[in-house]
Design an enzyme around this catalytic site. Structure first.
Site, mmCIF file in Angstrom:
data_model
loop_
_atom_site.group_PDB
_atom_site.id
_atom_site.type_symbol
_atom_site.label_atom_id
_atom_site.label_comp_id
_atom_site.label_asym_id
_atom_site.label_seq_id
_atom_site.Cartn_x
_atom_site.Cartn_y
_atom_site.Cartn_z
ATOM 1 C CE1 TYR A 793 -3.669 -2.232 1.067
ATOM 2 C CE2 TYR A 793 -2.881 -2.986 3.242
ATOM 3 C CZ TYR A 793 -3.202 -3.069 2.364
ATOM 4 O OH TYR A 793 -4.797 -4.073 2.825
ATOM 5 C CB CYS A 820 14.812 -11.438 -4.869
ATOM 6 S SG CYS A 820 16.571 -12.233 -3.848
ATOM 7 C CE1 TYR A 850 -6.575 -6.402 8.272
ATOM 8 C CE2 TYR A 850 -5.948 -4.313 9.158
ATOM 9 C CZ TYR A 850 -6.475 -5.237 8.663
ATOM 10 O OH TYR A 850 -8.317 -4.691 9.644
#
Ligand code: ADP
Ligand code: ASP
Ligand code: MG
Length: 874
Positions: A793, A820, A850
């Site tokens: 986000y 990566c 979260y």
């Protein structure tokens, strides 16, 4: 703040011009400030001071009504007279002695034979009375205070330019430009006035044919600029009711930033596109004659304000967002002569014929659309009707009115397009009639219906900052927020982990990456929400952080639990075997149907959000009680991906299908006892909540069996230093009002993030510190696998070096993880101690929601560990 000293450019023996606006001349103590400032400037610089004043606030509006022939003109004149007499009493001056003649002149204008036909020269005289009155009373007051203040009539010094060939009659008299190149004779004559301090009027000038000419609404700023240019002044100061020019109108966007210092070109663009704080025509005279300008607050003269000058630093990025109302769009469709030489000239000739100056232009194969700016044109219905009649001869005409033009202003707009996606999506809700990008690369304008513009600017302003398009960290340009200057910012208290440093460092010994949850903070947030009396029941959305200790703490605080999967239901009952199923909600999305069946079997409250399931699996729902989740058709939230409403959202039953759902449920003997909607995460605007409750209550009344309204969660937390804590008290007050309107229903909330985000931190160890092409990066042993929010986000999380918490953050780093993926970045340009080294324990803040819940083993990296802190700090 990098304010220029007010005296910097003033040459001894020269002039300084101080302009005071309507509110600055309407109160006695402000006249004391005016006197003090005039004296101070003269003493400090050795300059003479010219004070330019507006009419008392509101007076020009009244005079405009009188000039336009208002039926109650005489009563309005009497009220204006009384207003000035009252003010003189306040100033302890004799009204008849000071203003007797002027008030008689004002009354006389109504008896003037011209009053019957109201020619423009008479209107100009009427309009000019306000400034004549204010300057006269001001001079008298300042003299009474012992100042040697001369008075002069601006019409003896400012000459309107001769009429331009295409200028309308209206603008030739009521929106004039003036001559501002002075010859030595003019300067000598001006300087010959006896007093060091002088006062004159803004807004008025001498017309080429004699009599009064008007500079247009807000034109006193431009009067001051003309005088500044004519006198070669050291500086023109615009004193008003805000402490400078802001990145948006601070009355509409309280988070607007003070603009410390600007160049003329950007300031010009900001004012032209709507920032009323400065009249758009005031910049050119100062710019061309090299006179610096300043915008300052009469009520708080100690604040540094905004400086506009030639040597301001050029920083690319959006500096301001402005709005103009009353814009008229004229669109001509199906132009028969498309591609014929000179067809545009034909179209524009008609605008010229009607004396209209065109602002923006958009053309396509068959259409020409132009916008007309109300501050530059007399956009009366008559004028527009006459224009439309002429344009009809060329094509089909549409006049769209009233529109608002919303403009982003700043250098290098074209190179910012990639940052503007959130800005574009904010406009996505509205119908955009026109987009225009200026050829000077200084502005990008959106024209929408005026009604749609309300409430949009704060959202756009926030999106500009979040996307980095408005570089508010550039201290040369951006200063504090309006609310800060206004003393209305509630600072974020020091996070709990500052007091738990020792314990956290010990916990990190056991291995990193490691989440740590601070239960006292969870409880504190829970209690804050318990104090919201309008809410009857509270559920914790466990998806944010299902750690058993967190669940137990919240259940102890009286919260129920909200689950979105069968897995979460099992998890809840495993952690809390004694939990009453009535305290559990099940609100899944596109879940396999047997999850609903099992949820009913467990005895929890089930929420459904579609008709299709009722039809396909009637036996699962027959005879049950359930809640219905509705999509009210609009979403909101801190990021597009957490918007949970509208056509593009997978959540909720379309509001159009509620009746269909009710019928299908009734056929199964299923009772709808609750309604649920959820707007998205991080919704701060009380208006959203109010609207949502009203809409849900409307549906509930129609359905008849509903007793509970679940308004979801979405309460924001302050992730960055710039965010403020969610104002629970204000929200509670707002909900109390809403609740009073809908007393029949119980209100339910189900927050997640708000309860746990700030309670959690992610501890990680620095792996490597590497410099590459001038960018210093500190790598951590936690990456987007451990905390996905920044990658997912673009979320902001503060980062600290826990081992050097007391050291200055004198280094700049990008903070990255070991995964990566190029998006494996926790934050760019973060300030951390320069000595930050491999092996040190770093802390990522506000990771309690979260965080671990979304963590993965991507790249075969282990999931982070979790720890809990309960009880007091050690
Ligand atoms: P004055 O009467 O002193 O000339 P104005 O009312 O003309 O004052 O201008 C000041 C007002 O401009 C402020 O009160 C504010 O509401 C408005 N304004 C609009 N845009 C801006 C902006 N970007 N920065 C500061 N003020 C602005
Ligand atoms: N008094 C005039 C107006 O209200 C001019 C000004 O205030 O600048 O428009
Ligand atoms: Mg003004």
């Amino acid at each position: 703040m990098s304010a220029v000293s007010p005296m910097q450019d003033a040459a001894p023996g020269g002039w300084i011009v101080l302009k005071f606006g309507g509110t600055s001349v309407s109160r006695r103590h402000r006249w004391d400030t005016i006197g003090k400032l005039a004296k101070q400037r003269a003493e400090q610089t050795g300059s003479r001071v010219l004070v330019v004043v507006s009419a008392l606030s509101g007076v020009t509006n009244e005079l405009t009504a009188i000039a336009e022939g208002a039926a109650d003109g005489a009563a309005r004149v009497a009220a204006l007279e009384q207003r000035h007499r009252d003010f003189l009493a306040d100033l302890e001056l004799d009204a008849d002695a000071v203003l007797g003649e002027r008030l008689a002149a004002l009354r006389g204008l109504l008896d003037d034979p011209r009053a019957a036909t109201r020619p423009l020269d008479w209107q100009a005289e009427v309009l000019g009375q306000g400034e004549l009155l204010s300057s006269t009373l001001g001079a008298a007051y300042l003299r009474a205070q012992g100042l040697d203040m001369g008075w002069t009539d601006a019409r003896d010094w400012l000459d309107a330019l001769p009429p331009q060939p295409n200028q309308s009659e209206w603008s030739r008299r009521l929106s004039v430009n003036c001559q501002w190149q002075a010859d030595d004779a003019w300067r000598a004559r001006f300087a010959a006035q006896p007093t060091r301090l002088l006062i004159t009027q803004g807004f008025i000038a001498r017309h080429t044919e004699g009599g009064t000419a008007i500079l247009g609404r807000g034109g006193s700023d431009t009067s001051a600029a003309y005088f500044g240019a004519l006198l070669g002044a050291g500086r023109v100061e615009i004193w008003t009711d805000v402490p400078g020019m802001f990145s948006a109108n601070p009355r509409e966007v309280p988070d607007a930033r003070l603009l410390n210092r600007l160049g003329y070109a950007e300031a010009q663009e900001i004012t032209t596109t709507g920032a009323k704080v400065l009249h758009p025509r005031s910049i050119k005279p100062c710019r061309d004659s090299g006179v610096p300008m300043a915008i300052l607050d009469t009520e708080r003269p100690e604040l540094p304000g905004t400086s506009i000058d030639r040597s301001a630093a050029t920083v690319p990025g959006v500096k301001a967002i402005s709005r103009r109302n009353g814009v008229v769009l004229v669109s001509v469709e199906d132009i028969g002569m498309w591609q014929q030489v000179g067809y545009l000239a034909e179209v524009f000739a008609l605008f010229r014929r009607h004396g209209l100056s065109v602002d923006m232009i958009g053309t396509s194969q068959t259409n020409v659309t132009v916008s007309l700016d109300p501050s530059e044109n007399l956009l009366s219905e008559n004028v527009l009707a006459a224009l439309a009649a002429d344009l009809e001869k060329i094509g089909r005409v549409k006049v769209i009115v009233p529109c608002a033009a919303i403009t982003l202003v700043g250098r290098g707009m074209r190179s910012l397009l990639h940052r503007l996606s959130d800005v574009f999506s904010s406009f996505g809700h509205e119908r955009v009639h026109m987009i225009s990008q200026s050829s000077n690369d200084l502005n990008l304008t959106f024209v929408i219906d005026e009604a749609d513009a309300d409430g949009l600017l704060p959202e756009l302003h926030a999106a500009l900052i979040d996307s980095g398009a408005m570089p508010v960290l550039e201290k040369d340009v951006f200063g504090p927020r309006w609310r800060e200057l206004d003393g209305a910012v509630r600072p974020r208290p020091l996070p709990w982990w500052h007091g738990e440093r020792g314990r956290l460092l010990r916990m990190a010994q056991a291995g990193t990456p490691r989440y740590v949850y601070h239960l006292p903070t969870v409880r504190e947030r829970a209690r804050a929400l318990k104090s919201v009396a309008a809410v009857d029941h509270r559920y914790y959305a466990i998806k944010a952080n299902p750690h058993p200790a967190v669940l137990r703490a919240l259940v102890e605080e009286g919260f129920g639990l909200e689950c979105v999967s069968l897995g979460e239901l099992h998890h809840v009952f495993a952690a809390l075997p004694q939990l009453d199923p009535k305290r559990v909600l099940f609100t899944p999305s596109f879940a396999p149907v047997d999850e609903y069946a099992q949820a009913f079997a467990l005895g929890v409250t089930v929420t459904l959000d579609n008709v299709e399931a009722l039809r396909r699996w009637p036996e699962v729902f027959r005879g049950r009680q359930l809640w219905l989740r509705i999509d009210l058709g609009h979403g909101d939230g801190h990021h597009q991906k957490v918007n949970t409403g509208g056509k593009d959202s997978k959540f909720g039953l379309s509001a159009q299908r509620v009746d269909e759902f009710v019928d299908a449920a009734r056929a199964l003997g299923t009772t709808i006892t609750g309604l649920h909607a959820h707007l998205g995460s991080g919704v701060e605007n009380m208006g959203h909540w109010r609207q949502m409750c009203d809409e849900l209550a409307g549906f509930a009344r129609r359905i008849g069996t509903v007793s509970t309204l679940d308004i979801g969660g979405g309460l924001p937390i302050p992730y960055s230093a710039d965010d403020e804590p969610f104002d629970v008290a204000a929200w509670a007050a707002g909900l109390a009002e809403v609740r009073a309107v809908h007393p029949a229903f119980e209100l339910v909330i189900e927050p997640g993030r708000y309860l746990v985000a700030e309670a959690g931190v992610l501890l990680a160890r620095a792996t490597q510190v590497i410099e590459k092409d001038g960018v210093r990066r500190v790598g951590l042993d936690a990456g987007m696998n451990a905390l996905a929010r920044p990658a997912l986000y673009d979320a902001w999380h503060d980062v600290a070096n826990l081992e050097r918490l007391d050291e200055a953050a004198d280094g700049v780093f990008d903070v990255v993880g070991p995964i990566c993926e190029s998006s494996d970045v926790f934050g760019r340009h973060r300030h951390l101690p320069a000595a930050t080294a491999p092996g040190e324990v770093m802390l990522i803040a506000d990771a309690g929601a979260y965080g671990h819940a979304m963590a993965s083993t991507y790249n075969q990296r282990a999931l982070p560990d979790e720890d809990v802190i309960d009880g007091a700090a050690d």
